[in-house]
Design a protein around this motif. Structure first.
Motif, short mmCIF file in Angstrom:
data_model
loop_
_atom_site.label_atom_id
_atom_site.label_comp_id
_atom_site.label_asym_id
_atom_site.label_seq_id
_atom_site.Cartn_x
_atom_site.Cartn_y
_atom_site.Cartn_z
N VAL A 187 -8.96 1.64 -3.44
CA VAL A 187 -10.10 1.00 -2.78
C VAL A 187 -9.69 -0.43 -2.43
O VAL A 187 -9.32 -1.21 -3.31
CB VAL A 187 -11.34 0.99 -3.69
CG1 VAL A 187 -12.46 0.16 -3.05
CG2 VAL A 187 -11.83 2.41 -3.94
N VAL A 188 -9.74 -0.75 -1.15
CA VAL A 188 -9.47 -2.11 -0.68
C VAL A 188 -10.80 -2.80 -0.46
O VAL A 188 -11.62 -2.35 0.35
CB VAL A 188 -8.65 -2.08 0.63
CG1 VAL A 188 -8.44 -3.51 1.15
CG2 VAL A 188 -7.30 -1.41 0.41
N ILE A 247 -7.16 6.38 0.65
CA ILE A 247 -7.47 4.97 0.83
C ILE A 247 -8.88 4.82 1.38
O ILE A 247 -9.26 5.51 2.32
CB ILE A 247 -6.47 4.30 1.79
CG1 ILE A 247 -5.06 4.42 1.24
CG2 ILE A 247 -6.82 2.83 2.01
CD1 ILE A 247 -3.99 3.90 2.18
N ALA A 248 -9.65 3.94 0.78
CA ALA A 248 -11.00 3.65 1.25
C ALA A 248 -11.21 2.14 1.27
O ALA A 248 -10.58 1.40 0.51
CB ALA A 248 -12.03 4.30 0.34
N VAL A 249 -12.07 1.70 2.17
CA VAL A 249 -12.43 0.28 2.25
C VAL A 249 -13.85 0.11 1.74
O VAL A 249 -14.76 0.83 2.16
CB VAL A 249 -12.32 -0.23 3.70
CG1 VAL A 249 -12.77 -1.69 3.78
CG2 VAL A 249 -10.90 -0.09 4.22
N GLN A 250 -14.02 -0.81 0.82
CA GLN A 250 -15.35 -1.11 0.28
C GLN A 250 -15.73 -2.51 0.76
O GLN A 250 -15.11 -3.49 0.40
CB GLN A 250 -15.33 -1.07 -1.25
CG GLN A 250 -16.67 -1.34 -1.91
CD GLN A 250 -17.57 -0.12 -1.92
OE1 GLN A 250 -17.11 1.00 -1.84
NE2 GLN A 250 -18.87 -0.35 -2.00
N VAL A 251 -16.75 -2.58 1.61
CA VAL A 251 -17.20 -3.87 2.14
C VAL A 251 -18.17 -4.49 1.15
O VAL A 251 -19.13 -3.84 0.71
CB VAL A 251 -17.85 -3.71 3.52
CG1 VAL A 251 -18.35 -5.06 4.03
CG2 VAL A 251 -16.86 -3.10 4.51
N PRO A 289 -2.62 -3.71 13.54
CA PRO A 289 -1.87 -2.48 13.87
C PRO A 289 -1.16 -1.89 12.66
O PRO A 289 -0.92 -0.69 12.61
CB PRO A 289 -0.87 -2.94 14.94
CG PRO A 289 -0.77 -4.43 14.77
CD PRO A 289 -2.11 -4.87 14.29
N TYR A 290 -0.83 -2.73 11.68
CA TYR A 290 -0.20 -2.21 10.46
C TYR A 290 -1.19 -1.41 9.62
O TYR A 290 -0.83 -0.43 8.97
CB TYR A 290 0.40 -3.36 9.64
CG TYR A 290 1.57 -4.02 10.32
CD1 TYR A 290 2.84 -3.47 10.25
CD2 TYR A 290 1.40 -5.20 11.05
CE1 TYR A 290 3.92 -4.06 10.88
CE2 TYR A 290 2.47 -5.80 11.69
CZ TYR A 290 3.73 -5.23 11.59
OH TYR A 290 4.79 -5.81 12.23
N TRP A 291 -2.45 -1.85 9.62
CA TRP A 291 -3.48 -1.10 8.90
C TRP A 291 -3.68 0.28 9.50
O TRP A 291 -3.95 1.25 8.80
CB TRP A 291 -4.79 -1.88 8.88
CG TRP A 291 -5.91 -1.14 8.20
CD1 TRP A 291 -6.90 -0.41 8.79
CD2 TRP A 291 -6.11 -1.02 6.79
NE1 TRP A 291 -7.73 0.14 7.84
CE2 TRP A 291 -7.27 -0.21 6.60
CE3 TRP A 291 -5.45 -1.50 5.67
CZ2 TRP A 291 -7.76 0.10 5.34
CZ3 TRP A 291 -5.95 -1.19 4.41
CH2 TRP A 291 -7.09 -0.40 4.26
N VAL A 314 0.83 -1.20 0.00
CA VAL A 314 0.00 0.00 0.00
C VAL A 314 0.87 1.26 0.00
O VAL A 314 0.59 2.23 -0.72
CB VAL A 314 -0.96 -0.01 1.21
CG1 VAL A 314 -1.75 1.29 1.28
CG2 VAL A 314 -1.90 -1.20 1.13
N LYS A 315 1.93 1.24 0.78
CA LYS A 315 2.80 2.43 0.83
C LYS A 315 3.51 2.66 -0.50
O LYS A 315 3.79 3.80 -0.88
CB LYS A 315 3.80 2.28 1.98
CG LYS A 315 3.15 2.37 3.36
CD LYS A 315 4.15 2.14 4.48
CE LYS A 315 5.08 3.30 4.67
NZ LYS A 315 5.95 3.15 5.86
#
Length: 362
Positions: A153-154, A178-182, A167-169, A138-139
């Protein structure tokens, strides 16, 4: 001397000669073979085929476009026969199975005169684990891609809650890019599996952009590659034969892409018939279908742009986690991303990884 004793000696003489020949042959061949393998490295990629009279080639089957070619009937104005208009030329005119692939890749650079378009990158971490290697992936995206026109988008489902608790997240969860799509997965296990199989296509159909497998580090900006629809070549050997999309690590399609439309329609038809969808086979089938129906297919990004270790030992990069070999930094700096297939260590290290880590502060 009896006749029997004389006959026995005559018979033994050829045996003695044959034994001497074999003995001296071994004395010559064995040291020669040992010396050869000490001095030389052999790359073998042998294939065995039946003779044509035993296995004649099957005639090409021209499959019609699905739903009578609906996906190609109403193309947007900047498509011509299915292919989008573009400024950059990143596809060479010959197959690249040597170091010319890296040389050509190095010539493909962003131009300040050509405006960048907003692009969404997509991925999905397959395990309930987000550790230092995933964080580095990601970095590397954040460090290399245009900060004003790209975001990530993850995709995750309800079973991956522990991924977001890592903890890394937490190092990156507040980043606005960065966005999370469930994913709202189906209740039935079979339908849920079908959704996950088609996740790259469903994500790109919803937003367009770049799908990449999480086993990848970005090395430089992908802007020059983002005008055309494409799928990255899995290795250099498919330049000659085989499925070029086997084990691909990256693909790019516009949201309104006719190719994406055709692939999704075919995939859903296969699932309706209770058939398993294997994406590489689907990509290749639709590529051939589009071409045989008179439309330009999507582009194939050469292997070294995104999978620079997937060729002969003599003309490819080592694993990012390997040590001991001198890294060709000119080749490494020319590629756009590094998709690897060997298992990543829990704590990433290695010559290439540490070079990228220092360059982009991973």
């Amino acid at each position: 001397m009896s006749l029997n004793q004389y006959t026995t000696r005559v018979r033994r003489k050829p045996q003695v000669i044959l034994f001497s020949i074999l003995k001296w042959a071994l004395f010559i061949i064995v040291p020669t073979a040992i010396t050869f393998f000490i001095v030389c490295r052999v790359d073998t990629h042998m294939r065995i085929y039946f003779r044509q009279w035993l296995s004649p080639p099957a005639p090409a089957v021209i499959e019609p476009l699905i739903h009578d070619g609906t996906c190609f009937k109403h193309l947007s104005s900047d498509y011509q026969q299915g292919q989008g208009l573009h400024h950059y030329n990143f596809i060479p005119g010959h197959r690249l199975q040597d170091d010319t692939c890296f040389g050509f890749a190095s010539t493909v650079r962003p131009s300040p005169q050509i405006p960048s378009h907003d692009t969404i990158f997509h991925t999905r971490f397959d395990k309930n684990h987000f550790g230092p290697t995933e964080l580095a992936t990601v970095k590397s995206f954040l460090a290399t891609q245009n900060s004003t026109t790209t975001r990530l988008v993850v995709w995750a489902d309800s079973t991956q809650e522990s991924l977001l608790a890592s903890p890394y997240w937490q190092h990156i969860e507040s980043n606005p890019r960065i966005a999370v799509q469930v994913v709202a997965t189906a209740k039935e296990k079979q339908q849920q599996q079908q959704q996950l199989e088609l996740m790259p296509l469903l994500a790109l159909a919803q937003y367009g952009g770049v799908w990449f497998e999480p086993s990848a580090f970005f090395v430089r900006e992908l802007t020059p590659l983002l005008e055309l629809d494409w799928i990255a070549q899995g290795d250099c050997f498919s330049s000659v034969e085989g499925n070029p999309f086997s084990q691909t690590g990256m693909l790019h399609f516009r949201q309104d892409s006719p190719y994406l439309c055709e692939m999704l329609a075919e995939a859903k038809a296969l699932q309706k018939d209770q058939k398993k969808v294997e994406l590489p086979m689907l990509y290749y089938r639709i590529y051939q279908r589009v071409l045989r129906n008179g439309f330009k297919p999507w582009a194939i990004v050469p292997w070294c742009y995104t999978a620079p270790s997937q060729c002969k030992h003599s003309n490819s990069l080592q694993s990012p986690f390997a040590r001991g070999e001198e890294v060709n930094r000119r080749w490494l700096d020319s590629v756009f991303a590094y998709y690897w297939r060997d298992p990543a260590p829990d704590e990433p290290s290695g010559d290439i990884y540490e070079y990228l880590e220092a360059k982009y502060d991973l």
